[in-house]
Motif scaffolding. Structure first.
Motif, mmCIF file in Angstrom:
data_model
loop_
_atom_site.group_PDB
_atom_site.id
_atom_site.type_symbol
_atom_site.label_atom_id
_atom_site.label_comp_id
_atom_site.label_asym_id
_atom_site.label_seq_id
_atom_site.Cartn_x
_atom_site.Cartn_y
_atom_site.Cartn_z
ATOM 1 N N ASP A 215 0.871 -1.176 0.000
ATOM 2 C CA ASP A 215 0.000 0.000 0.000
ATOM 3 C C ASP A 215 0.908 1.226 0.000
ATOM 4 O OD1 ASP A 215 -2.361 -1.444 0.140
ATOM 5 O OD2 ASP A 215 -2.535 -1.302 2.320
ATOM 6 N N LEU A 216 0.805 2.047 -1.024
ATOM 7 C CA LEU A 216 1.626 3.248 -1.091
ATOM 8 C C LEU A 216 1.162 4.276 -0.048
ATOM 9 C CD1 LEU A 216 2.004 3.452 -4.960
ATOM 10 C CD2 LEU A 216 3.816 2.996 -3.294
ATOM 11 N N PRO A 217 1.969 5.282 0.258
ATOM 12 C CA PRO A 217 1.583 6.266 1.272
ATOM 13 C C PRO A 217 0.205 6.878 1.007
ATOM 14 C CG PRO A 217 3.882 6.559 0.687
ATOM 15 C CD PRO A 217 3.325 5.545 -0.269
ATOM 16 N N SER A 218 -0.567 7.056 2.081
ATOM 17 C CA SER A 218 -1.921 7.622 2.042
ATOM 18 C C SER A 218 -2.920 6.734 1.318
ATOM 19 C CB SER A 218 -1.917 9.041 1.421
ATOM 20 O OG SER A 218 -1.126 9.915 2.198
ATOM 21 N N HIS A 219 -2.587 5.472 1.117
ATOM 22 C CA HIS A 219 -3.463 4.504 0.461
ATOM 23 C C HIS A 219 -3.558 3.237 1.312
ATOM 24 C CE1 HIS A 219 -2.582 7.131 -2.956
ATOM 25 N NE2 HIS A 219 -3.596 6.591 -3.596
ATOM 26 N N GLY A 220 -4.689 2.534 1.166
ATOM 27 C CA GLY A 220 -4.849 1.272 1.865
ATOM 28 C C GLY A 220 -4.664 1.424 3.361
ATOM 29 N N ALA A 221 -3.860 0.519 3.933
ATOM 30 C CA ALA A 221 -3.604 0.529 5.371
ATOM 31 C C ALA A 221 -2.309 1.244 5.733
ATOM 32 C CB ALA A 221 -3.573 -0.909 5.898
ATOM 33 N N SER A 222 -1.655 1.881 4.768
ATOM 34 C CA SER A 222 -0.425 2.622 5.059
ATOM 35 C C SER A 222 -0.766 3.997 5.646
ATOM 36 C CB SER A 222 0.421 2.797 3.799
ATOM 37 O OG SER A 222 1.009 1.566 3.420
ATOM 38 N N ALA A 223 0.212 4.549 6.368
ATOM 39 C CA ALA A 223 0.011 5.849 7.014
ATOM 40 C C ALA A 223 -0.169 6.950 5.976
ATOM 41 C CB ALA A 223 1.204 6.163 7.914
ATOM 42 N N HIS A 224 -0.925 7.964 6.355
ATOM 43 C CA HIS A 224 -1.088 9.131 5.493
ATOM 44 C C HIS A 224 0.178 9.980 5.548
ATOM 45 C CE1 HIS A 224 -5.756 8.863 5.940
ATOM 46 N NE2 HIS A 224 -5.203 7.756 5.470
ATOM 47 N N ASP A 225 0.560 10.525 4.404
ATOM 48 C CA ASP A 225 1.800 11.290 4.297
ATOM 49 C C ASP A 225 1.507 12.584 3.549
ATOM 50 O OD1 ASP A 225 4.349 12.295 3.888
ATOM 51 O OD2 ASP A 225 5.231 10.344 3.451
ATOM 52 N N LYS A 226 1.774 13.714 4.180
ATOM 53 C CA LYS A 226 1.488 15.006 3.561
ATOM 54 C C LYS A 226 2.403 15.302 2.379
ATOM 55 C CE LYS A 226 -0.447 17.169 7.682
ATOM 56 N NZ LYS A 226 -0.344 18.282 8.658
ATOM 57 N N ALA A 227 3.568 14.656 2.321
ATOM 58 C CA ALA A 227 4.526 14.884 1.230
ATOM 59 C C ALA A 227 4.497 13.681 0.293
ATOM 60 C CB ALA A 227 5.930 15.103 1.786
ATOM 61 N N GLY B 48 -18.096 1.261 -12.955
ATOM 62 C CA GLY B 48 -16.933 0.493 -12.532
ATOM 63 C C GLY B 48 -15.914 1.345 -11.806
ATOM 64 N N VAL B 49 -15.730 2.582 -12.254
ATOM 65 C CA VAL B 49 -14.792 3.484 -11.587
ATOM 66 C C VAL B 49 -15.329 3.867 -10.213
ATOM 67 C CG1 VAL B 49 -13.628 5.716 -11.698
ATOM 68 C CG2 VAL B 49 -13.902 4.354 -13.772
ATOM 69 N N ARG B 50 -16.643 4.122 -10.123
ATOM 70 C CA ARG B 50 -17.224 4.434 -8.813
ATOM 71 C C ARG B 50 -17.040 3.274 -7.847
ATOM 72 N NH1 ARG B 50 -21.606 6.136 -11.937
ATOM 73 N NH2 ARG B 50 -22.967 4.520 -11.071
ATOM 74 N N ALA B 51 -17.255 2.068 -8.320
ATOM 75 C CA ALA B 51 -17.075 0.898 -7.454
ATOM 76 C C ALA B 51 -15.632 0.798 -6.972
ATOM 77 C CB ALA B 51 -17.475 -0.368 -8.203
ATOM 78 N N PHE B 52 -14.688 1.097 -7.858
ATOM 79 C CA PHE B 52 -13.270 1.081 -7.480
ATOM 80 C C PHE B 52 -12.994 2.118 -6.399
ATOM 81 C CE2 PHE B 52 -9.102 3.129 -8.424
ATOM 82 C CZ PHE B 52 -8.286 2.115 -7.960
ATOM 83 N N LEU B 53 -13.504 3.329 -6.573
ATOM 84 C CA LEU B 53 -13.290 4.380 -5.581
ATOM 85 C C LEU B 53 -13.946 4.027 -4.250
ATOM 86 C CD1 LEU B 53 -13.906 7.566 -7.774
ATOM 87 C CD2 LEU B 53 -11.708 6.537 -7.162
ATOM 88 N N LEU B 54 -15.113 3.416 -4.312
ATOM 89 C CA LEU B 54 -15.858 3.116 -3.087
ATOM 90 C C LEU B 54 -15.265 1.960 -2.297
ATOM 91 C CD1 LEU B 54 -19.504 3.659 -4.374
ATOM 92 C CD2 LEU B 54 -18.264 5.050 -2.707
ATOM 93 N N HIS B 55 -14.300 1.246 -2.875
ATOM 94 C CA HIS B 55 -13.564 0.256 -2.076
ATOM 95 C C HIS B 55 -12.832 0.924 -0.916
ATOM 96 C CE1 HIS B 55 -13.402 -2.905 -5.519
ATOM 97 N NE2 HIS B 55 -14.416 -3.109 -4.717
ATOM 98 N N ASN B 56 -12.623 2.217 -1.026
ATOM 99 C CA ASN B 56 -11.910 2.957 0.017
ATOM 100 C C ASN B 56 -12.830 3.485 1.116
ATOM 101 O OD1 ASN B 56 -9.046 3.199 -1.065
ATOM 102 N ND2 ASN B 56 -10.221 3.953 -2.814
ATOM 103 N N LEU B 57 -14.124 3.236 1.009
ATOM 104 C CA LEU B 57 -15.085 3.785 1.961
ATOM 105 C C LEU B 57 -15.315 2.812 3.107
ATOM 106 C CD1 LEU B 57 -17.074 6.086 2.622
ATOM 107 C CD2 LEU B 57 -18.782 4.863 1.251
ATOM 108 N N SER C 164 -16.000 6.848 6.921
ATOM 109 C CA SER C 164 -14.744 7.556 6.639
ATOM 110 C C SER C 164 -14.085 6.947 5.413
ATOM 111 C CB SER C 164 -13.790 7.471 7.842
ATOM 112 O OG SER C 164 -13.430 6.116 8.091
ATOM 113 N N TRP C 165 -13.197 7.735 4.819
ATOM 114 C CA TRP C 165 -12.372 7.236 3.717
ATOM 115 C C TRP C 165 -11.104 6.632 4.286
ATOM 116 C CZ3 TRP C 165 -14.585 6.711 -0.783
ATOM 117 C CH2 TRP C 165 -15.602 7.583 -1.175
ATOM 118 N N ARG C 166 -10.750 5.470 3.790
ATOM 119 C CA ARG C 166 -9.539 4.805 4.256
ATOM 120 C C ARG C 166 -8.290 5.532 3.768
ATOM 121 N NH1 ARG C 166 -8.397 -1.349 2.365
ATOM 122 N NH2 ARG C 166 -9.038 -0.326 0.429
ATOM 123 N N LEU C 167 -8.339 6.055 2.562
ATOM 124 C CA LEU C 167 -7.151 6.736 2.026
ATOM 125 C C LEU C 167 -7.108 8.185 2.486
ATOM 126 C CD1 LEU C 167 -8.833 8.259 -0.279
ATOM 127 C CD2 LEU C 167 -8.026 6.477 -1.805
ATOM 128 N N GLY C 168 -5.956 8.810 2.323
ATOM 129 C CA GLY C 168 -5.766 10.194 2.758
ATOM 130 C C GLY C 168 -6.199 11.172 1.689
#
Length: 249
Positions: free
Chosen positions: A43-55, A146-155, A163-167
């Motif tokens: 999971d890249l920064p600010s995505h999935g279960a990784s920590a959110h990163d402002k940079a 299909g794109v909405r379903a992909f985005l909503l995987h983060n909800l 809440s949104w899982r990603l940052g």
């Protein structure tokens, strides 16, 4: 520290997802590659279960991936993950045995995805929100189901406020950087496979010279019958190109 999903044994491969994605996006691809490889999906920064990163610039994300690697590995990245993979190969070539870049080029793209970010930020996060309501809230800015379903995987839904899982705030701030690619005075001399979707316009012939300047040993191939989501739209065709390339190493 980046969250990871690890499967298999053998020559190591790291998988990097695209914008709004997560390690889970690689599902069946990771399982198939794990028959012959140790496969690390991050999971890249600010995505999935990784920590959110402002940079969230590409050098910083590439450094985070380097920190998750236990040594040299093949690196495969799709879309934003492909840019991270290219940055890693250019900045830390000793860590990248071979590189696969899926439907992205080291160029600046138009700000077409900023509307997705704003639509997600505008979803009313009230207690009791349903996935159907969130889908309807996105529909104006994101017409493709299909794109909405992909985005909503983060909800995240459940008790209390959703809440949104990603940052989302971090991603919104970083969009100008994510759309571009740093100017670098380096090149990667290892083997590179660049895969384009047959119906995608993300890798245009005009970009080939730029890619070759940074990656002189590049090979280009097309995944049949696909748009931008090459590994999801035609997994068999994607793997038919990727597996021999990885085995050659």
């Amino acid at each position: 520290m980046l969250h990871r999903v690890e499967l298999g044994e053998g020559p190591p491969v790291v998988l990097l997802h695209g914008l709004f994605g997560s390690a889970q996006n690689w599902g069946s691809i990771q399982k198939r590659l794990a028959a012959h490889h140790r496969v690390l999906a991050l999971d890249l920064p600010s995505h999935g279960a990784s920590a959110h990163d402002k940079a969230m610039d590409y050098p910083r994300m590439a450094a985070a991936v380097a920190g998750a690697m236990a040594g040299p590995m093949a690196v495969l990245g799709h879309s934003m993950g492909g840019k991270v993979a290219m940055m890693l190969a250019l900045g830390r070539p000793e860590l990248v045995t071979r590189l696969v870049v899926a439907d992205i080029a080291p160029v600046t793209y138009p700000p077409t995805l900023r509307g997705y970010v704003e639509a997600m930020r505008a979803v009313p996060m009230h207690p009791g929100l349903t996935r159907r309501e969130a889908d309807a809230a996105l529909a104006g800015a994101v017409p493709e189901a299909g794109v909405r379903a992909f985005l909503l995987h983060n909800l995240r839904l459940g008790e209390g406020a959703p809440s949104w899982r990603l940052g989302l705030e971090e991603i919104a701030a970083a969009m100008p950087l994510l759309e571009g690619f740093p100017e670098v005075a380096a090149r990667y001399d290892g083997p590179v496979l660049v895969l384009a979707g047959e119906r995608s316009n993300y890798i245009r012939p005009a970009y080939h010279a730029r890619i070759r300047a940074l990656f002189p040993r590049v090979e280009f191939a097309i995944v049949p019958g696909t748009g931008h989501w090459v590994h999801a739209e035609n997994p068999a065709g994607f793997l038919a190109l990727v597996e021999p390339f990885l085995a050659a190493g």
